[in-house]
Design a protein around this motif. Structure first.
Motif, mmCIF file in Angstrom:
data_model
loop_
_atom_site.group_PDB
_atom_site.id
_atom_site.type_symbol
_atom_site.label_atom_id
_atom_site.label_comp_id
_atom_site.label_asym_id
_atom_site.label_seq_id
_atom_site.Cartn_x
_atom_site.Cartn_y
_atom_site.Cartn_z
ATOM 1 N N ALA A 188 1.831 -0.652 -5.537
ATOM 2 C CA ALA A 188 0.378 -0.488 -5.419
ATOM 3 C C ALA A 188 0.032 0.913 -4.930
ATOM 4 N N ALA A 189 0.822 1.441 -4.002
ATOM 5 C CA ALA A 189 0.567 2.793 -3.497
ATOM 6 C C ALA A 189 0.751 3.827 -4.607
ATOM 7 N N ARG A 190 1.807 3.680 -5.399
ATOM 8 C CA ARG A 190 2.037 4.608 -6.511
ATOM 9 C C ARG A 190 0.923 4.512 -7.543
ATOM 10 N N ALA A 191 0.442 3.312 -7.803
ATOM 11 C CA ALA A 191 -0.638 3.132 -8.776
ATOM 12 C C ALA A 191 -1.911 3.815 -8.292
ATOM 13 N N ALA A 192 -2.211 3.689 -7.001
ATOM 14 C CA ALA A 192 -3.411 4.316 -6.441
ATOM 15 C C ALA A 192 -3.305 5.833 -6.480
ATOM 16 N N VAL A 193 -2.138 6.357 -6.167
ATOM 17 C CA VAL A 193 -1.940 7.804 -6.186
ATOM 18 C C VAL A 193 -2.028 8.339 -7.606
ATOM 19 N N SER A 194 -1.508 7.610 -8.575
ATOM 20 C CA SER A 194 -1.521 8.076 -9.956
ATOM 21 C C SER A 194 -2.938 8.206 -10.510
ATOM 22 N N LEU A 195 -3.883 7.486 -9.930
ATOM 23 C CA LEU A 195 -5.267 7.584 -10.385
ATOM 24 C C LEU A 195 -5.931 8.874 -9.905
ATOM 25 N N GLU A 196 -5.452 9.414 -8.801
ATOM 26 C CA GLU A 196 -6.115 10.562 -8.179
ATOM 27 C C GLU A 196 -5.456 11.895 -8.485
ATOM 28 N N HIS A 197 -4.247 11.903 -9.007
ATOM 29 C CA HIS A 197 -3.514 13.148 -9.197
ATOM 30 C C HIS A 197 -3.122 13.342 -10.648
ATOM 31 N N LYS A 198 -3.074 14.628 -11.046
ATOM 32 C CA LYS A 198 -2.597 14.961 -12.382
ATOM 33 C C LYS A 198 -1.078 14.929 -12.384
ATOM 34 N N MET A 244 -8.502 -4.710 -3.470
ATOM 35 C CA MET A 244 -7.836 -3.749 -4.328
ATOM 36 C C MET A 244 -8.763 -3.449 -5.508
ATOM 37 N N ASP A 245 -8.847 -2.167 -5.866
ATOM 38 C CA ASP A 245 -9.723 -1.747 -6.959
ATOM 39 C C ASP A 245 -9.212 -2.240 -8.311
ATOM 40 N N LYS A 246 -10.134 -2.465 -9.208
ATOM 41 C CA LYS A 246 -9.802 -2.921 -10.560
ATOM 42 C C LYS A 246 -8.923 -1.897 -11.276
ATOM 43 N N ALA A 247 -9.197 -0.598 -11.073
ATOM 44 C CA ALA A 247 -8.411 0.445 -11.733
ATOM 45 C C ALA A 247 -6.959 0.403 -11.277
ATOM 46 N N VAL A 248 -6.724 0.162 -9.993
ATOM 47 C CA VAL A 248 -5.359 0.068 -9.462
ATOM 48 C C VAL A 248 -4.659 -1.155 -10.051
ATOM 49 N N ILE A 249 -5.366 -2.254 -10.135
ATOM 50 C CA ILE A 249 -4.795 -3.480 -10.715
ATOM 51 C C ILE A 249 -4.414 -3.244 -12.179
ATOM 52 N N ASP A 250 -5.270 -2.527 -12.909
ATOM 53 C CA ASP A 250 -4.973 -2.238 -14.313
ATOM 54 C C ASP A 250 -3.720 -1.376 -14.459
ATOM 55 N N VAL A 251 -3.553 -0.386 -13.575
ATOM 56 C CA VAL A 251 -2.356 0.460 -13.624
ATOM 57 C C VAL A 251 -1.114 -0.362 -13.305
ATOM 58 N N ILE A 252 -1.196 -1.223 -12.298
ATOM 59 C CA ILE A 252 -0.057 -2.088 -11.950
ATOM 60 C C ILE A 252 0.296 -2.984 -13.130
ATOM 61 N N ARG A 253 -0.716 -3.567 -13.763
ATOM 62 C CA ARG A 253 -0.479 -4.463 -14.910
ATOM 63 C C ARG A 253 0.240 -3.699 -16.029
ATOM 64 N N GLU A 254 -0.172 -2.459 -16.269
ATOM 65 C CA GLU A 254 0.438 -1.661 -17.333
ATOM 66 C C GLU A 254 1.863 -1.240 -16.971
ATOM 67 N N LYS A 255 2.057 -0.716 -15.766
ATOM 68 C CA LYS A 255 3.378 -0.206 -15.360
ATOM 69 C C LYS A 255 4.408 -1.321 -15.217
ATOM 70 N N GLU A 256 3.996 -2.451 -14.693
ATOM 71 C CA GLU A 256 4.921 -3.571 -14.474
ATOM 72 C C GLU A 256 5.005 -4.500 -15.670
ATOM 73 N N GLN A 257 4.229 -4.215 -16.716
ATOM 74 C CA GLN A 257 4.187 -5.016 -17.935
ATOM 75 C C GLN A 257 3.925 -6.490 -17.637
ATOM 76 N N LEU A 258 2.906 -6.714 -16.836
ATOM 77 C CA LEU A 258 2.531 -8.078 -16.470
ATOM 78 C C LEU A 258 1.716 -8.701 -17.595
#
Length: 65
Positions: free
Chosen positions: A34-44, A1-15
């Motif tokens: 994880a799927a939502r986090a990955a998609v959020s990186l690629e789309h406006k 899993m990419d670091k950017a996806v992990i960072d988004v998950i950490r932020e959204k889930e307040q880990l």
């Protein structure tokens, strides 16, 4: 899993920062979160897409920055 996806998950889930990247990757691998986090990186966001489209169609209605 990419670091950017992990960072988004950490932020959204307040880990907590004490959770390592590998723990997060193991726990969230293959999940909807994880799927939502990955998609959020690629789309406006939708409101940004609409604002860009309106600016092309009606250039005089652009927001002043």
């Amino acid at each position: 899993m990419d670091k950017a996806v992990i960072d988004v998950i950490r932020e959204k889930e307040q880990l907590p920062d004490s959770m390592s990247d590998s723990e997060i990757a193991g726990e969230y691998k293959g999940t909807y979160t994880a799927a939502r986090a990955a998609v959020s990186l690629e789309h406006k966001p939708l409101d940004q897409v609409l604002a860009d489209a309106m600016a092309k169609v009606l250039p005089f209605m652009r927001k002043k920055k």
